[in-house]
Write a protein that holds these residues in place. Structure first.
Motif, PDB file in Angstrom:
ATOM      1  N   ALA A 196      63.468  10.853 -73.462  1.00 28.25           N
ATOM      2  CA  ALA A 196      63.260  10.736 -74.913  1.00 28.25           C
ATOM      3  C   ALA A 196      61.884  11.307 -75.251  1.00 28.25           C
ATOM      4  CB  ALA A 196      63.334   9.269 -75.317  1.00 28.25           C
ATOM      5  N   ALA A 197      61.786  11.944 -76.430  1.00 35.11           N
ATOM      6  CA  ALA A 197      60.509  12.548 -76.838  1.00 35.11           C
ATOM      7  C   ALA A 197      59.537  11.466 -77.295  1.00 35.11           C
ATOM      8  CB  ALA A 197      60.758  13.543 -77.958  1.00 35.11           C
ATOM      9  N   SER A 198      60.069  10.353 -77.834  1.00 30.87           N
ATOM     10  CA  SER A 198      59.203   9.261 -78.291  1.00 30.87           C
ATOM     11  C   SER A 198      60.012   7.968 -78.210  1.00 30.87           C
ATOM     12  CB  SER A 198      58.776   9.498 -79.737  1.00 30.87           C
ATOM     13  OG  SER A 198      59.925   9.430 -80.562  1.00 30.87           O
ATOM     14  N   LEU A 199      59.303   6.828 -78.389  1.00 39.93           N
ATOM     15  CA  LEU A 199      59.983   5.531 -78.317  1.00 39.93           C
ATOM     16  C   LEU A 199      61.081   5.446 -79.386  1.00 39.93           C
ATOM     17  CD1 LEU A 199      60.238   2.693 -77.188  1.00 39.93           C
ATOM     18  CD2 LEU A 199      58.390   1.974 -78.711  1.00 39.93           C
ATOM     19  N   SER A 200      60.739   5.860 -80.620  1.00 43.01           N
ATOM     20  CA  SER A 200      61.745   5.729 -81.685  1.00 43.01           C
ATOM     21  C   SER A 200      62.920   6.673 -81.446  1.00 43.01           C
ATOM     22  CB  SER A 200      61.114   5.956 -83.060  1.00 43.01           C
ATOM     23  OG  SER A 200      60.613   7.264 -83.111  1.00 43.01           O
ATOM     24  N   ALA A 201      62.649   7.890 -80.951  1.00 45.10           N
ATOM     25  CA  ALA A 201      63.756   8.816 -80.652  1.00 45.10           C
ATOM     26  C   ALA A 201      64.643   8.211 -79.560  1.00 45.10           C
ATOM     27  CB  ALA A 201      63.206  10.162 -80.220  1.00 45.10           C
ATOM     28  N   GLY A 202      64.009   7.580 -78.564  1.00 40.76           N
ATOM     29  CA  GLY A 202      64.761   6.961 -77.464  1.00 40.76           C
ATOM     30  C   GLY A 202      65.658   5.841 -77.984  1.00 40.76           C
ATOM     31  N   LEU A 203      65.106   5.000 -78.884  1.00 39.63           N
ATOM     32  CA  LEU A 203      65.898   3.880 -79.414  1.00 39.63           C
ATOM     33  C   LEU A 203      67.066   4.397 -80.244  1.00 39.63           C
ATOM     34  CD1 LEU A 203      63.044   1.359 -80.316  1.00 39.63           C
ATOM     35  CD2 LEU A 203      64.728   1.199 -78.467  1.00 39.63           C
ATOM     36  N   GLN A 204      66.799   5.478 -81.015  1.00 40.96           N
ATOM     37  CA  GLN A 204      67.898   6.068 -81.801  1.00 40.96           C
ATOM     38  C   GLN A 204      69.010   6.566 -80.886  1.00 40.96           C
ATOM     39  OE1 GLN A 204      66.350   9.153 -84.331  1.00 40.96           O
ATOM     40  NE2 GLN A 204      65.730   7.668 -85.873  1.00 40.96           N
ATOM     41  N   ASP A 208      73.203   5.837 -80.598  1.00 41.24           N
ATOM     42  CA  ASP A 208      73.955   6.978 -81.127  1.00 41.24           C
ATOM     43  C   ASP A 208      75.317   7.048 -80.407  1.00 41.24           C
ATOM     44  OD1 ASP A 208      75.066   9.369 -81.745  1.00 41.24           O
ATOM     45  OD2 ASP A 208      73.349  10.606 -81.159  1.00 41.24           O
ATOM     46  N   PRO A 209      76.441   6.843 -81.155  1.00 47.25           N
ATOM     47  CA  PRO A 209      77.749   6.843 -80.482  1.00 47.25           C
ATOM     48  C   PRO A 209      78.052   8.172 -79.795  1.00 47.25           C
ATOM     49  CG  PRO A 209      77.970   6.453 -82.875  1.00 47.25           C
ATOM     50  CD  PRO A 209      76.523   6.659 -82.605  1.00 47.25           C
ATOM     51  N   GLY A 210      77.355   9.245 -80.193  1.00 47.23           N
ATOM     52  CA  GLY A 210      77.605  10.551 -79.570  1.00 47.23           C
ATOM     53  C   GLY A 210      76.765  10.774 -78.316  1.00 47.23           C
ATOM     54  N   ALA A 211      75.838   9.826 -78.018  1.00 48.94           N
ATOM     55  CA  ALA A 211      74.948  10.021 -76.864  1.00 48.94           C
ATOM     56  C   ALA A 211      75.731   9.829 -75.559  1.00 48.94           C
ATOM     57  CB  ALA A 211      73.793   9.027 -76.927  1.00 48.94           C
ATOM     58  N   HIS A 212      75.212  10.375 -74.468  1.00 48.16           N
ATOM     59  CA  HIS A 212      75.850  10.245 -73.149  1.00 48.16           C
ATOM     60  C   HIS A 212      75.926   8.764 -72.758  1.00 48.16           C
ATOM     61  CE1 HIS A 212      76.458  10.602 -68.808  1.00 48.16           C
ATOM     62  NE2 HIS A 212      76.798  11.870 -69.004  1.00 48.16           N
ATOM     63  N   LEU A 213      76.977   8.424 -72.002  1.00 43.40           N
ATOM     64  CA  LEU A 213      77.193   7.018 -71.616  1.00 43.40           C
ATOM     65  C   LEU A 213      75.959   6.415 -70.924  1.00 43.40           C
ATOM     66  CD1 LEU A 213      79.311   4.700 -71.520  1.00 43.40           C
ATOM     67  CD2 LEU A 213      79.931   5.518 -69.248  1.00 43.40           C
ATOM     68  N   PHE A 214      75.286   7.205 -70.062  1.00 48.02           N
ATOM     69  CA  PHE A 214      74.106   6.668 -69.349  1.00 48.02           C
ATOM     70  C   PHE A 214      73.046   6.207 -70.358  1.00 48.02           C
ATOM     71  CE2 PHE A 214      74.922   9.851 -65.639  1.00 48.02           C
ATOM     72  CZ  PHE A 214      75.989   9.068 -65.209  1.00 48.02           C
ATOM     73  N   VAL A 215      72.937   6.936 -71.473  1.00 47.29           N
ATOM     74  CA  VAL A 215      71.931   6.594 -72.492  1.00 47.29           C
ATOM     75  C   VAL A 215      72.378   5.352 -73.256  1.00 47.29           C
ATOM     76  CG1 VAL A 215      70.776   7.420 -74.574  1.00 47.29           C
ATOM     77  CG2 VAL A 215      71.216   9.004 -72.673  1.00 47.29           C
ATOM     78  N   ARG A 216      73.684   5.299 -73.596  1.00 42.56           N
ATOM     79  CA  ARG A 216      74.163   4.141 -74.371  1.00 42.56           C
ATOM     80  C   ARG A 216      74.161   2.860 -73.532  1.00 42.56           C
ATOM     81  NH1 ARG A 216      79.486   5.173 -75.872  1.00 42.56           N
ATOM     82  NH2 ARG A 216      79.501   7.124 -74.719  1.00 42.56           N
ATOM     83  N   LEU A 217      74.263   3.031 -72.198  1.00 36.62           N
ATOM     84  CA  LEU A 217      74.243   1.834 -71.325  1.00 36.62           C
ATOM     85  C   LEU A 217      72.829   1.284 -71.142  1.00 36.62           C
ATOM     86  CD1 LEU A 217      76.735   2.646 -68.383  1.00 36.62           C
ATOM     87  CD2 LEU A 217      77.019   1.008 -70.249  1.00 36.62           C
ATOM     88  N   ARG A 218      71.817   2.111 -71.474  1.00 38.17           N
ATOM     89  CA  ARG A 218      70.415   1.750 -71.193  1.00 38.17           C
ATOM     90  C   ARG A 218      70.025   0.378 -71.725  1.00 38.17           C
ATOM     91  NH1 ARG A 218      67.107   7.225 -72.137  1.00 38.17           N
ATOM     92  NH2 ARG A 218      67.388   6.693 -74.300  1.00 38.17           N
ATOM     93  N   ILE A 219      70.556   0.030 -72.880  1.00 41.37           N
ATOM     94  CA  ILE A 219      70.177  -1.218 -73.541  1.00 41.37           C
ATOM     95  C   ILE A 219      70.581  -2.453 -72.709  1.00 41.37           C
ATOM     96  CG2 ILE A 219      72.304  -1.243 -74.916  1.00 41.37           C
ATOM     97  CD1 ILE A 219      68.922  -2.369 -76.160  1.00 41.37           C
ATOM     98  N   TRP A 220      71.641  -2.290 -71.872  1.00 42.34           N
ATOM     99  CA  TRP A 220      72.165  -3.457 -71.159  1.00 42.34           C
ATOM    100  C   TRP A 220      71.286  -3.904 -69.995  1.00 42.34           C
ATOM    101  CZ3 TRP A 220      75.253  -6.511 -73.464  1.00 42.34           C
ATOM    102  CH2 TRP A 220      76.049  -6.001 -74.485  1.00 42.34           C
ATOM    103  N   HIS A 221      70.502  -2.982 -69.438  1.00 41.04           N
ATOM    104  CA  HIS A 221      69.672  -3.371 -68.292  1.00 41.04           C
ATOM    105  C   HIS A 221      68.647  -4.451 -68.664  1.00 41.04           C
ATOM    106  CE1 HIS A 221      67.299  -3.279 -64.688  1.00 41.04           C
ATOM    107  NE2 HIS A 221      66.249  -2.826 -65.342  1.00 41.04           N
TER     108      HIS A 221
END
Ligand code: HEM
Length: 316
Positions: A196-204, A208-221
């Protein structure tokens, strides 16, 4: 004389455990520096050569991980041979050395699968996430077996897990810790492939439903890690109560402190976009936490004295 042999073996077992932690950290460095394809899709050769000629930096990093993990395999092989000479069949240190050998062979095969299936570099295949999660889980099992080998070699009494609810509590904690580790490995992979370029970009990105699964799973860790951490703290508090030996109470307290440090380290990883030093420290502390967990379970659940013979040796 036997005592000297046992204490030499015990020192060796702890050193093999420490060395394996070092190799694991080097593996994380391979991933985060994007050097996993440094030897092409060749295994066990590196770019088709035993010793790479005029290697680039990625090749050097990947090759040094292969070399050091090859040494780890030899060291664990040495542990098993030595344990077989020193202890009778069925003695816990010998059994743990056997398990260590099994897990390190699986570790090498999983590493080989990553390379041969080209699940390295910037390959975002979902299969890669699955293999990385299995790799991390097996790593923890390997460290657990090495820890138990060193513990028994150092005179730790045989372990007998309780039955019923207390056993379920231990297995639940163990399973949750493996799940937290594996989800962390997928998070780290997502961070490496889609920085991610920044914290807010990373959180977005995370939502984002279009983001790669690895990115969308990040929140669960973090969610899993906070829940599991609270559970571990409660168990460690119960195990480390007054009346337990001082060493057990110290280990329980250290485990609680390490859980807290992991929370701080994980939060820093999110806030600072996971610079290399935080990635390595966070993985190191995850390994330390796991080793303490295994030691604490062992220390709190000794087998009844009548069947206890921690240093049952092979007759000379
Ligand atoms: C019980 C506590 C925790 C444990 C055992 C744990 C374990 C792990 C493990 C094993 C990894 C994989 C490292 C790698 O493969 O390089 C990881 C990565 C990560 N963890 Fe945790 N973790 C914990 C708590 C947390 C918390 C509370 C957060 C966030 C608030 C967090 C955020 C992260 C992040 C962002 C990564 C990826 C770092 C990278 O990009 O390399 N962790 N964790």
């Amino acid at each position: 004389m036997n005592g000297v042999k046992h204490s030499n073996f015990s020192r060796y077992a702890w050193a093999v455990l420490a060395y394996n932690v070092f190799v694991i950290l080097l593996g994380a460095f391979v991933r985060s520096s994007g050097s996993g394809a440094g030897c092409g899709s060749h295994w066990p050769l590196c770019n088709g050569e035993v010793l790479p000629q005029a290697p680039g930096i990625a090749t050097l990093i990947e090759f040094s991980h292969r070399l050091t993990s090859g040494v780890a395999l030899l060291l664990v092989g040495g542990l098993l041979l030595w344990a077989r000479r020193l202890y009778a069949a069925g003695q816990p240190a010998r059994v743990a050395a056997m398990w260590s050998m099994g897990f390190i062979v699986v570790e090498a095969l999983v590493g080989a699968a990553l390379v041969l299936l080209q699940l390295t570099g910037d390959n975002p295949a979902l299969l890669r996430g699955g293999v990385i999660a299995v790799h991390l889980a097996n790593t923890l099992l390997l460290l657990g077996a090495l820890t138990l080998c060193a513990w028994h070699a150092a005179g730790g009494v045989p372990v007998q897990l309780p039955k019923g609810a207390p056993a379920a509590a231990i297995w639940l904690g163990t399973g949750l810790l493996v799940l937290v580790g594996s989800s962390g490995a997928i998070t780290a992979l997502g961070d490496t492939l889609f920085p991610a370029a920044s914290l807010s970009a990373g959180l977005q990105q995370d939502f984002d439903p279009g983001a790669h699964l690895f990115v969308r799973l990040r929140i669960w860790h973090p969610v899993l890690a906070i829940g599991t951490g609270l559970y571990i703290i409660v168990l460690a508090r119960i195990w480390g109560l007054e009346g337990q030996p001082a060493a057990v109470r110290r280990a329980a307290l250290t485990l609680i402190v390490v859980v807290g440090l992991q929370w701080v380290g994980g939060t820093l990883a999110v806030l600072l976009l996971a610079p290399l030093w935080i990635q390595i420290t966070h993985l190191l502390m995850a390994d330390v936490l796991w080793i303490l967990w295994v030691l604490l379970i062992a220390a709190v659940h000794p087998a009844p004295v009548a069947v206890t013979s921690s240093r049952q040796s092979v007759p000379a």
